[in-house]
Design a protein around this motif. Structure first.
Motif, PDB file in Angstrom:
ATOM      1  N   LEU A 108      42.124 -12.316  32.512  1.00 37.17           N
ATOM      2  CA  LEU A 108      41.575 -13.671  32.362  1.00 37.17           C
ATOM      3  C   LEU A 108      40.912 -14.098  33.669  1.00 37.17           C
ATOM      4  N   SER A 109      41.566 -13.762  34.764  1.00 40.15           N
ATOM      5  CA  SER A 109      41.046 -14.106  36.079  1.00 40.15           C
ATOM      6  C   SER A 109      39.698 -13.424  36.329  1.00 40.15           C
ATOM      7  N   VAL A 110      39.597 -12.180  35.919  1.00 40.25           N
ATOM      8  CA  VAL A 110      38.334 -11.439  36.084  1.00 40.25           C
ATOM      9  C   VAL A 110      37.220 -12.122  35.279  1.00 40.25           C
ATOM     10  N   ALA A 111      37.557 -12.529  34.064  1.00 37.59           N
ATOM     11  CA  ALA A 111      36.554 -13.194  33.217  1.00 37.59           C
ATOM     12  C   ALA A 111      36.098 -14.501  33.856  1.00 37.59           C
ATOM     13  N   LEU A 112      37.020 -15.232  34.437  1.00 33.34           N
ATOM     14  CA  LEU A 112      36.667 -16.512  35.050  1.00 33.34           C
ATOM     15  C   LEU A 112      35.844 -16.307  36.323  1.00 33.34           C
ATOM     16  N   ASP A 113      36.173 -15.264  37.078  1.00 34.72           N
ATOM     17  CA  ASP A 113      35.374 -14.955  38.266  1.00 34.72           C
ATOM     18  C   ASP A 113      33.925 -14.682  37.880  1.00 34.72           C
ATOM     19  N   LYS A 114      33.780 -13.978  36.779  1.00 34.73           N
ATOM     20  CA  LYS A 114      32.442 -13.655  36.293  1.00 34.73           C
ATOM     21  C   LYS A 114      31.686 -14.950  35.926  1.00 34.73           C
ATOM     22  N   PHE A 115      32.409 -15.829  35.279  1.00 32.17           N
ATOM     23  CA  PHE A 115      31.830 -17.132  34.921  1.00 32.17           C
ATOM     24  C   PHE A 115      31.343 -17.855  36.184  1.00 32.17           C
ATOM     25  N   ALA A 116      32.207 -17.919  37.204  1.00 30.31           N
ATOM     26  CA  ALA A 116      31.865 -18.659  38.422  1.00 30.31           C
ATOM     27  C   ALA A 116      30.681 -18.010  39.126  1.00 30.31           C
ATOM     28  N   ASP A 117      30.691 -16.697  39.139  1.00 29.78           N
ATOM     29  CA  ASP A 117      29.616 -15.974  39.795  1.00 29.78           C
ATOM     30  C   ASP A 117      28.277 -16.304  39.137  1.00 29.78           C
ATOM     31  N   GLU A 118      28.265 -16.302  37.813  1.00 26.08           N
ATOM     32  CA  GLU A 118      27.028 -16.615  37.093  1.00 26.08           C
ATOM     33  C   GLU A 118      26.592 -18.053  37.358  1.00 26.08           C
ATOM     34  N   CYS A 119      27.548 -18.970  37.379  1.00 25.23           N
ATOM     35  CA  CYS A 119      27.201 -20.376  37.651  1.00 25.23           C
ATOM     36  C   CYS A 119      26.643 -20.520  39.052  1.00 25.23           C
ATOM     37  N   ASN A 120      27.283 -19.862  40.002  1.00 21.84           N
ATOM     38  CA  ASN A 120      26.860 -20.011  41.395  1.00 21.84           C
ATOM     39  C   ASN A 120      25.479 -19.424  41.645  1.00 21.84           C
ATOM     40  N   ARG A 121      25.075 -18.488  40.807  1.00 21.56           N
ATOM     41  CA  ARG A 121      23.751 -17.901  40.962  1.00 21.56           C
ATOM     42  C   ARG A 121      22.694 -18.627  40.140  1.00 21.56           C
ATOM     43  N   TRP A 122      23.116 -19.703  39.502  1.00 16.61           N
ATOM     44  CA  TRP A 122      22.225 -20.431  38.596  1.00 16.61           C
ATOM     45  C   TRP A 122      21.112 -21.145  39.372  1.00 16.61           C
ATOM     46  N   CYS A 123      19.927 -21.131  38.818  1.00 10.49           N
ATOM     47  CA  CYS A 123      18.803 -21.841  39.427  1.00 10.49           C
ATOM     48  C   CYS A 123      18.374 -22.979  38.499  1.00 10.49           C
ATOM     49  N   PRO A 124      17.840 -24.044  39.055  1.00  5.68           N
ATOM     50  CA  PRO A 124      17.415 -25.174  38.221  1.00  5.68           C
ATOM     51  C   PRO A 124      16.458 -24.718  37.125  1.00  5.68           C
ATOM     52  N   ALA A 125      16.633 -25.304  35.966  1.00  9.54           N
ATOM     53  CA  ALA A 125      15.789 -24.947  34.827  1.00  9.54           C
ATOM     54  C   ALA A 125      14.537 -25.801  34.859  1.00  9.54           C
ATOM     55  N   ASN A 126      13.469 -25.250  35.467  1.00 15.91           N
ATOM     56  CA  ASN A 126      12.227 -25.998  35.596  1.00 15.91           C
ATOM     57  C   ASN A 126      11.728 -26.553  34.273  1.00 15.91           C
ATOM     58  N   ALA A 127      11.892 -25.735  33.248  1.00 16.54           N
ATOM     59  CA  ALA A 127      11.322 -26.105  31.958  1.00 16.54           C
ATOM     60  C   ALA A 127      11.953 -27.375  31.410  1.00 16.54           C
ATOM     61  N   GLN A 128      13.191 -27.674  31.842  1.00 17.06           N
ATOM     62  CA  GLN A 128      13.868 -28.830  31.262  1.00 17.06           C
ATOM     63  C   GLN A 128      13.736 -30.084  32.115  1.00 17.06           C
ATOM     64  N   ILE A 129      13.048 -29.989  33.225  1.00 17.72           N
ATOM     65  CA  ILE A 129      12.975 -31.128  34.137  1.00 17.72           C
ATOM     66  C   ILE A 129      12.416 -32.364  33.450  1.00 17.72           C
ATOM     67  N   SER A 130      13.108 -33.498  33.640  1.00 14.42           N
ATOM     68  CA  SER A 130      12.687 -34.724  32.972  1.00 14.42           C
ATOM     69  C   SER A 130      12.859 -35.934  33.882  1.00 14.42           C
ATOM     70  N   PRO A 131      11.789 -36.360  34.513  1.00  6.58           N
ATOM     71  CA  PRO A 131      11.865 -37.566  35.345  1.00  6.58           C
ATOM     72  C   PRO A 131      12.298 -38.789  34.530  1.00  6.58           C
ATOM     73  N   LEU A 132      11.867 -38.852  33.263  1.00 15.56           N
ATOM     74  CA  LEU A 132      12.222 -40.010  32.441  1.00 15.56           C
ATOM     75  C   LEU A 132      13.731 -40.107  32.255  1.00 15.56           C
ATOM     76  N   LEU A 133      14.370 -38.973  31.993  1.00 22.85           N
ATOM     77  CA  LEU A 133      15.821 -38.964  31.827  1.00 22.85           C
ATOM     78  C   LEU A 133      16.503 -39.287  33.158  1.00 22.85           C
ATOM     79  N   SER A 134      15.994 -38.659  34.220  1.00 22.67           N
ATOM     80  CA  SER A 134      16.624 -38.789  35.531  1.00 22.67           C
ATOM     81  C   SER A 134      16.562 -40.216  36.063  1.00 22.67           C
ATOM     82  N   LEU A 135      15.598 -40.977  35.580  1.00 23.06           N
ATOM     83  CA  LEU A 135      15.489 -42.380  35.969  1.00 23.06           C
ATOM     84  C   LEU A 135      16.805 -43.121  35.741  1.00 23.06           C
TER      85      LEU A 135
END
Lengths: 290, 716
Positions: free
Chosen positions: B424-451
């Protein structure tokens, strides 16, 4: 240690007294009502339930049984010879498919109390508690008394659902420990009562009066089966009785439902055929409102 | 004993119909929207060319698209409606930004109340002030300019409505019609550019801002509507400028118009579960940031509306506690009893404790809402997403059920358990690793929402680019009850009672129990499993739960990502079944197993109270993203006054025992089976799973089956 023979415990019941209740069904009943919806509760001994749908015909029950209860007829059909069954439960253990079940097992007061304690917070939040039903809970007076003593100590509200067919001394035994009764009046005419239930109603009516007179909390319930006990004379007699004993609560009408019939095949009982309920004849009477 | 049918005085009763408080016109309007007549009239975006925006920064592209939509999207105006504005483009219902056709954002609760405080004028002022400080990078300047463009677009869209209303007014041929339009024009005169000063203006502002977000593809949730709107209504009631009945009509129109996407062709979810879902939850009651009670007239009026109109989108959750007034408990229970699971509850004090323990400041924890589904967030400050995974798959791999390899041997149960925890710990490490390598999703950027999300303006950064105070990636464990049950059975059978060896059980599982029916039967029936208030089974589940939350708390983090653990399956037990093999609890391969953290279907033998006690025995204070419990109750068990008392008692006990979130569906199996057979007769039969609600008849057969599976607790 004293044990009671229990055939079911149901939690989160909402039609057997106030609040959220746990209903403990005790085996054994002195009456044999023709419409009985819990026929597996009548006999005091454990009885075998057989669910044909789950049976694969593996014959392990037959191998395990020393009394030839389980046999196969010429057409390959599983026949349960219930009159030979002593309720040892060996076939139940042997069955890999859960097709067999022994209905009615012995439980101590502590066993039952442990089940009730699961629900204590629900009782307290809703004004609920234990309802002892059956069968006839007063047919196991010693266990009933012991259990009620225990629930009273634990702060659990308790009700007995009864046919009223018991000796007065049995009522006296449980009275100090129980909070109230749900009391069936099935038929006010004694000879009709005997036809429908196998016993006259004198003792039942006598006990009801004594309970009323000693100040017990009693709610009268009327099981109504169309064509059997929905005649005007009975309804009028209950009204008169209620007027005469003003501290009685109710009467609550319990319309007949045919669900008991669905059990017949499992326990090998004869089906009985009753007309569907004619609700229009019961207009103006309340249900189990509280 | 479970399938013993014992009848304990079943009663036949008819419930008195809900008191009718809303006008016939409002009922008619609701019927029109609920039947999908409005949704089916929606069209695809048919103007402009997104290619014209090629090469621009993502934020600018989005803002330009918003500008296009504000200028050209079709308007839907009906003088008989009390609120103005409508999200009319089909692509938005597909979880896309119309015109751009890029993916949009859901699972977010924004703070639209900012608009009530400041108006668009005030928000524009904030953007100018931030730009004027002169400390931003060029890309941040571009980003804030895009927010400015989005604000201006909202103004354009507003003016188009005013112009259209005016034209209708001038062309109206009855005085009555003219009066209605005059009244709408009066409400629209100052808002949303300026802050509202009364209830009518406030509800129009809230509606208009929300539906404009939806027009542009975003799916924000509204959150605490009674907290925003209650003060306006209180003031107007005191001044005598509105009646409760008038306010109820306005809220009814808000709810009716909120269901405008029903019937939209190809709406999101229809290709998956069968029914659409737009993550638009609303939360009522509870305390505010200062600890004062929010509950007010709007709280009860909203419940009146959904009780009477039976509109299930917006799904409602109520924050409850020992302080909740009796009248509110009963109101919740009444709404639930009508069926359709429209109202769910949060254990407010527990949630707040869990959030502060996780590290949120108390004031923010007190303002919690859900994210549009049931997951808990700090609204208006959080960029949220979750990552589901199946913990049962990890056990399957560990025991090598899918292989012919030598069966793993474990000397003791502790050895087995330790190996599982490690996996279980190995699976969670994998999850964290993927999250930590995540880059902002340009395609979803929304100034209107962020307001409407705190700090995006201050940081000059988008919702999807660490603009908000908190960016959350919540791991969501599914299958935990089945892992606990499997480990419990293996422990008892193999190591405690020594009735079978681990090799025998694994062999049975590998054979999908074929030829091992006797052992299968014992594995399935010899022990009470999780969901029955059994001390041993629950202890195993608690041990797993504790280890899961501990492992998550130890995950390595980079940057500002938060990993609050959650537990859910939502409906994934449906898709996971394909990969699930036979279990040590005697279930054959591809069974539908436990939803969320509830009992696995068919293993509950202590009724609903047993399930609640097992569930509530977990230490949810350590689970800040939370977990839902979905219960099905039969209508007959809740009939009459005592049925209502019992339901209130069940809700209160759930909170008192330390449950997190409870969703109750009042429906019986027979009705669901009937609706499956004759969908046309049950168009509005709604079922709800956690934060999601759906009209049962529209679901695909697999989902219908899964929901019917869950009715095993609906004892009558």
């Amino acid at each position: 240690m004293i044990t009671g023979r229990v055939f079911d415990i149901q939690q989160f019941c909402t039609h057997d007294g106030p609040g959220i209740r746990t209903v403990v069904f005790l085996k054994g009943c002195p009456l044999h009502c023709v419409w009985c919806h819990n026929p597996e509760g009548i006999a005091p001994r454990p009885i075998l339930s057989y669910l044909e749908a789950r049976c694969t015909g593996c014959l392990r029950c037959a191998e395990a049984c020393e009394h030839e209860v389980h046999q196969w007829n010429d057409r390959g059909k599983h026949v349960v010879n219930r009159d030979r069954c002593i309720g040892c439960g060996r076939c139940v253990t042997a069955c890999p498919n859960g097709a067999l079940e022994l209905v009615g097992r012995d439980m101590t007061v502590d066993d039952v109390l442990a089940r009730l304690m699961i629900d204590l917070p629900f009782f307290l939040a809703s004004g609920g508690g234990l309802t002892l039903s059956g069968g006839e809970p007063l047919s196991q007076p010693d266990f009933t008394e012991s259990l009620l003593r225990a629930t009273q100590t634990a702060g659990i509200h308790s009700l007995i659902e009864t046919s009223g067919f018991a000796t007065w001394s049995t009522f006296e035994k449980v009275l100090p420990y129980v909070d109230g009764f749900l009391y069936d009046i099935k038929e006010t005419d004694s000879s009709r009562h005997k036809e429908l239930t196998g016993q006259g109603n004198e003792r039942i009516l006598q006990n009801l009066r004594q309970l009323h007179d000693c100040g017990a909390d009693v709610t009268v319930r009327m099981p109504i089966v169309p064509g059997l006990n929905d005649h005007q004379a009975h309804l009028d007699a209950v009204d008169a009785m209620m007027a005469e004993m003003p501290r009685l609560k109710g009467p609550e009408v319990m319309p007949y439902h045919p669900l008991g019939r669905s059990k017949c095949a499992r326990f090998g009982f004869d089906d009985h055929d009753l007309a569907t309920l004619n609700l229009s004849r019961l207009k103006g009477r309340s249900g189990s409102e509280r | 004993m479970t399938d013993m049918l014992t009848i304990s005085g079943g009663q036949v009763r008819t419930e008195s119909a809900t008191e009718s408080r809303l006008s016939q016109e409002t009922h008619d309007l609701a019927a029109k929207y609920q039947a999908g007549i409005v949704g089916r009239s929606m069209k695809r975006c048919a103007f402009g060319d997104p290619k014209s925006l090629d090469g621009l920064p993502p934020a600018t592209q989005n803002a330009k698209a918003v500008e296009m939509l504000a200028n050209h999207a079709p308007l839907r105006i009906d003088a008989d409606e009390l609120l103005v504005g409508s999200a009319t483009l089909l692509e938005a219902t597909w979880h896309q930004v119309p015109f751009l056709n890029t993916p949009s954002t859901s699972h977010v609760t924004v703070s639209l109340e900012k608009l009530l405080r400041l108006g668009y004028a005030g928000l524009r002022e904030q953007v100018s002030e931030r730009l004027s400080r002169g400390d931003l990078r060029p890309d941040q300047v571009t980003y804030l300019q895009a927010i400015g463009t989005s604000i201006d677009a909202a103004g354009v869209w507003h003016r188009r409505h005013v112009d259209a209303l005016r034209e209708l007014h001038d062309a109206a041929n009855s005085q009555q019609q003219r009066n209605k339009l005059t009244s709408l024009l009066a409400t629209m005169a100052k808002v949303p550019e300026n802050p509202p000063t009364n209830f009518r203006e406030a509800i129009q502002t809230l509606w208009e801002a929300w539906t404009f977000q939806r027009l542009c593809g975003n799916w924000p949730s509204i959150g605490r509507i009674d907290w925003f709107l209650g003060p306006y209504l209180k003031k107007d009631l005191a001044a005598g400028t509105i009646t409760l009945d008038e306010a109820r009509e306005l809220l009814a129109h808000f709810w009716i118009k909120g269901s405008e996407w029903i019937g939209a062709e190809g709406a999101f979810g229809t290709g998956y579960s069968g029914d659409a879902q737009f993550y638009q939850n609303v939360i009522l009651a509870g305390i505010d940031e200062n600890g004062d009670e929010v509950v007010n007239e709007v709280t009860y009026l909203v419940l009146d509306v959904i009780e009477e109109l039976h509109i299930s989108d917006f799904p409602i959750a109520v924050r409850v506690s020992a302080r909740t007034p009796e009248a509110l408990w009963r109101k919740i229970a009444q709404c639930q009893r009508h069926g359709g699971g429209i109202v769910s509850i949060y254990n407010e004090d527990l949630v707040i404790r869990a959030l502060t323990r996780f590290g949120y400041p108390l004031e923010e924890a007190r303002s919690f809402t859900n994210d549009g589904c049931w997951e808990v967030i700090i609204p208006g400050k959080t960029s949220f997403s979750y990552v589901p995974f199946d913990t049962l798959a990890i056990l399957q791999d560990l025991l090598q059920i899918d292989e012919d390899a030598e069966i793993p041997a474990y000397e003791s149960f502790e050895d087995l358990y330790t190996a599982y925890r490690e996996a279980l710990s190995v699976a969670l490490d994998k999850f964290a690793d993927e999250c930590n390598r995540w880059c902002p999703a340009n395609a979803q950027i929304s100034p209107l929402l962020s307001l409407f999300v705190d700090n995006c303006v201050e940081n000059g950064a988008d919702y999807h680019d660490y603009g908000p105070n908190y960016t959350v990636r919540s791991p969501h464990a599914g299958g935990l009850p089945d892992v606990a049950n499997s480990l419990h059975v293996i422990n008892q059978m193999v190591y405690v009672d020594r009735k079978a060896s681990l090799a025998e059980i694994v062999t049975g599982m590998r054979a999908n129990w074929n030829g091992h029916e006797s052992l299968q039967n014992r594995c399935a029936n010899d022990y009470l499993l999780y969901g029955n208030a059994d001390p041993l089974a629950d202890a195993m589940a608690r041990r797993l739960f504790d280890d899961y939350v501990t492992l998550v708390s130890q995950l390595p983090k980079t940057g500002d990502l938060l990993f609050p653990p959650g537990i859910s399956t939502f409906g994934r037990e449906q898709e996971w079944r394909n990969n699930r093999l036979a279990t040590a609890t005697g279930k054959p391969a591809h069974s539908i197993l436990a939803p969320n953290l509830s009992a696995s279907a068919g293993t509950e033998r202590r009724g609903v109270t047993g399930v609640v006690r097992s569930f509530c025995s977990m230490n949810f204070e350590a689970l800040p993203n939370g977990v839902p419990l979905d219960l099905m109750l039969s209508p007959s068990s809740l009939a009459g006054d005592n049925g209502l008392n019992a339901l209130v008692g069940l809700l209160k006990t759930f909170i008192q025992l330390g449950g997190w979130y409870l969703q109750i569906n009042v429906v019986d199996r027979a009705t669901l089976l009937e609706a499956q057979k004759h969908p046309d007769q049950f168009p509005n039969l709604t079922v709800r799973i956690s934060g999601w609600s759906a009209r049962f008849a529209t679901l695909c057969p697999e989902w219908q089956e899964m929901i019917i599976e869950r009715t095993s607790l609906a004892l009558s």
